[in-house]
Design an enzyme around this catalytic site. Structure first.
Site, PDB file in Angstrom:
ATOM      1  CB  SER A 188     -25.411  64.844 -53.000  1.00 58.56           C
ATOM      2  OG  SER A 188     -24.659  64.258 -54.007  1.00 58.56           O
ATOM      3  CG  HIS A 225     -21.549  60.980 -52.305  1.00 52.21           C
ATOM      4  ND1 HIS A 225     -22.656  60.163 -52.321  1.00 52.21           N
ATOM      5  CD2 HIS A 225     -21.892  62.099 -53.000  1.00 52.21           C
ATOM      6  CE1 HIS A 225     -23.628  60.749 -53.015  1.00 52.21           C
ATOM      7  NE2 HIS A 225     -23.179  61.932 -53.431  1.00 52.21           N
ATOM      8  CG  HIS A 270     -22.752  59.676 -58.567  1.00 49.67           C
ATOM      9  ND1 HIS A 270     -22.004  59.760 -57.415  1.00 49.67           N
ATOM     10  CD2 HIS A 270     -23.987  60.104 -58.236  1.00 49.67           C
ATOM     11  CE1 HIS A 270     -22.755  60.226 -56.432  1.00 49.67           C
ATOM     12  NE2 HIS A 270     -23.963  60.437 -56.893  1.00 49.67           N
ATOM     13  CE1 TYR A 309     -20.205  62.803 -60.251  1.00 46.60           C
ATOM     14  CE2 TYR A 309     -22.516  62.435 -60.678  1.00 46.60           C
ATOM     15  CZ  TYR A 309     -21.507  62.765 -59.803  1.00 46.60           C
ATOM     16  OH  TYR A 309     -21.776  63.053 -58.483  1.00 46.60           O
ATOM     17  CD  GLU A 310     -18.311  58.920 -58.054  1.00 48.52           C
ATOM     18  OE1 GLU A 310     -17.363  58.791 -57.272  1.00 48.52           O
ATOM     19  OE2 GLU A 310     -19.471  58.503 -57.801  1.00 48.52           O
ATOM     20  CB  ALA A 345     -29.174  65.857 -53.696  1.00 45.42           C
ATOM     21  CG  MET A 389     -26.516  63.812 -62.153  1.00 48.86           C
ATOM     22  SD  MET A 389     -24.987  64.748 -61.991  1.00 48.86           S
ATOM     23  CE  MET A 389     -25.549  66.430 -62.302  1.00 48.86           C
ATOM     24  CB  SER A 390     -27.733  58.760 -58.115  1.00 49.86           C
ATOM     25  OG  SER A 390     -28.744  59.378 -57.324  1.00 49.86           O
ATOM     26  CG  ASN A 416     -30.935  72.184 -57.746  1.00 52.47           C
ATOM     27  OD1 ASN A 416     -30.613  71.120 -57.200  1.00 52.47           O
ATOM     28  ND2 ASN A 416     -31.064  72.296 -59.037  1.00 52.47           N
ATOM     29  CG  HIS A 442     -21.884  69.244 -55.642  1.00 54.81           C
ATOM     30  ND1 HIS A 442     -22.932  68.337 -55.645  1.00 54.81           N
ATOM     31  CD2 HIS A 442     -20.932  68.700 -54.844  1.00 54.81           C
ATOM     32  CE1 HIS A 442     -22.629  67.292 -54.888  1.00 54.81           C
ATOM     33  NE2 HIS A 442     -21.413  67.482 -54.384  1.00 54.81           N
TER      34      HIS A 442
END
Ligand SMILES: O=P(O)(O)O[C@H]1O[C@H](CO)[C@@H](O)[C@H]1O
Ligand SMILES: Nc1nc2[nH]cnc2c(=O)[nH]1
Length: 326
Positions: free
Chosen positions: A67, A104, A126, A128-129, A156, A259-260, A283, A297
């Site tokens: 990301s 992305h 991902h 979640y997509e 990220a 998340m990846s 973060n 995000h």
């Protein structure tokens, strides 16, 4: 920054249904496993051939941009820095998923980094997509069929290790496959031996020699203070973690959370690719109930933009080294 945090207008309903069905029809053979990969070996070869027919060189190094590191508006980003680029928007590649996440760009870019031919996913997929893990990781198999032997996966991530700071780089030395604990794995379903074995080992997933060398490179290039090595974990997302979840992940030994990446690395190791991965700490994870801040995000993308020069330089040097060892 152009377009920060606006959802892309390209959403899942732009997926070309007929293309997806083609792959499913090729693989059903009277048996259909709901949780298993519908991309047959042959269909992955076809995607690779489509690309090879249009690119006059065959890269041995594949890069996945995390990301913010592959955003189309980051003109100084890694993917945008490739020389003599040949770009394939995902929607133009037969049977490819499309990117729906801001940061992305959604294209494969072939080109040269430090005069070394590479291919770069400027945008990853991902869970979640709405994509199953095998679909998120399918492009890794395409890379393999193209001739890629070495994968550089970037992401990220939120920093759990209290010694980390925003903007640091964590070289991944291991992962905890949290989604795997819940029975979700990109290799689920019938195994395709032509890609790899039914039960691939993961204890040496991240190449130790590359980790050692990358740390040396970071020091030599003045980035030594930013670089750590640590354990990454992937959750399904898209919600960021609660305080209790973050405390638990810290206790389990996770240094960064995203998340990846984990499913991509499992797929790459299954087909015997050499893997190097790092997280940009965008973060610090909030483990204090009194903290008023919230993960978001925009911050993730902004830190990617801030660090784009350093990351491009670091990855170029790692690529140079990899090319010498091939
Ligand atoms: O892992 P990458 O794609 O770098 O992105 C990370 O950042 C996003 C959240 O801000 C999530 O997609 C998470 O996985
Ligand atoms: N799960 C997760 N993914 C991230 N990606 C970037 N930051 C984070 C984070 O704090 N948590």
């Amino acid at each position: 920054m152009n377009g920060t945090c606006e959802l892309k207008t390209k959403v899942l309903n732009r997926t070309n249904e007929s293309k997806v069905n083609n792959v499913e029809q090729e693989t059903q053979n009277g048996q259909y496993y709901a949780n298993s990969n519908v991309y047959s070996y042959e269909s992955v070869v076809k995607i690779a051939q489509f690309l090879l027919d249009r690119v006059p060189f065959t890269p041995k190094i594949g890069i996945i941009c995390g990301s913010g590191m592959g955003a189309y508006w980051n003109k100084g980003s890694l993917a945008e820095a490739l020389q003599n680029p040949i770009k394939f928007p995902y929607e133009d590649i037969p049977n490819f998923p499309i990117s729906t996440v801001e940061g992305h760009a959604g294209q494969l870019v072939f080109g040269y980094l430090s005069d070394v031919p590479v291919m770069c996913m400027q945008g990853r997929f991902h869970y979640y997509e709405g994509y199953p893990l095998w679909k998120c990781a399918m492009p890794v198999r395409v890379m393999k069929m193209i001739g890629v032997t070495h994968l550089i996966a970037t992401n990220a991530a939120g920093g759990l290790n209290k010694t980390y700071k925003v903007g640091d780089i964590m070289i991944v030395k291991d992962h905890i496959n949290m989604m795997g604990f819940a029975g979700n794995n990109p290799l689920q379903g019938p195994n395709e031996e032509r890609f790899g074995p039914r039960f691939p080992p993961m204890n040496s997933a991240y190449n130790k020699q590359l980790i050692r060398k990358a740390k040396e490179i970071a020091t030599a290039e003045g980035l030594g203070d930013l670089v750590h090595d640590g354990v990454y974990t992937c959750l399904g997302g898209p919600s960021f973690e609660t305080v209790a979840e973050l405390k638990m992940l810290g206790m389990l030994g996770c240094d960064a959370v995203g998340m990846s990446t984990v499913h991509e690395v499992i797929t790459a190791r299954h087909c015997n690719m050499t893997v190097f991965a790092f997280s940009l700490i965008t973060n610090m994870c909030i483990t204090d109930y009194d903290c008023k801040e919230e993960a978001n995000h925009c911050e993730v993308l902004d830190v990617g933009k801030l660090r784009e020069g350093d990351l491009k330089h670091f990855v170029s040097k790692v690529v140079e080294y990899m090319a010498q060892t091939m």
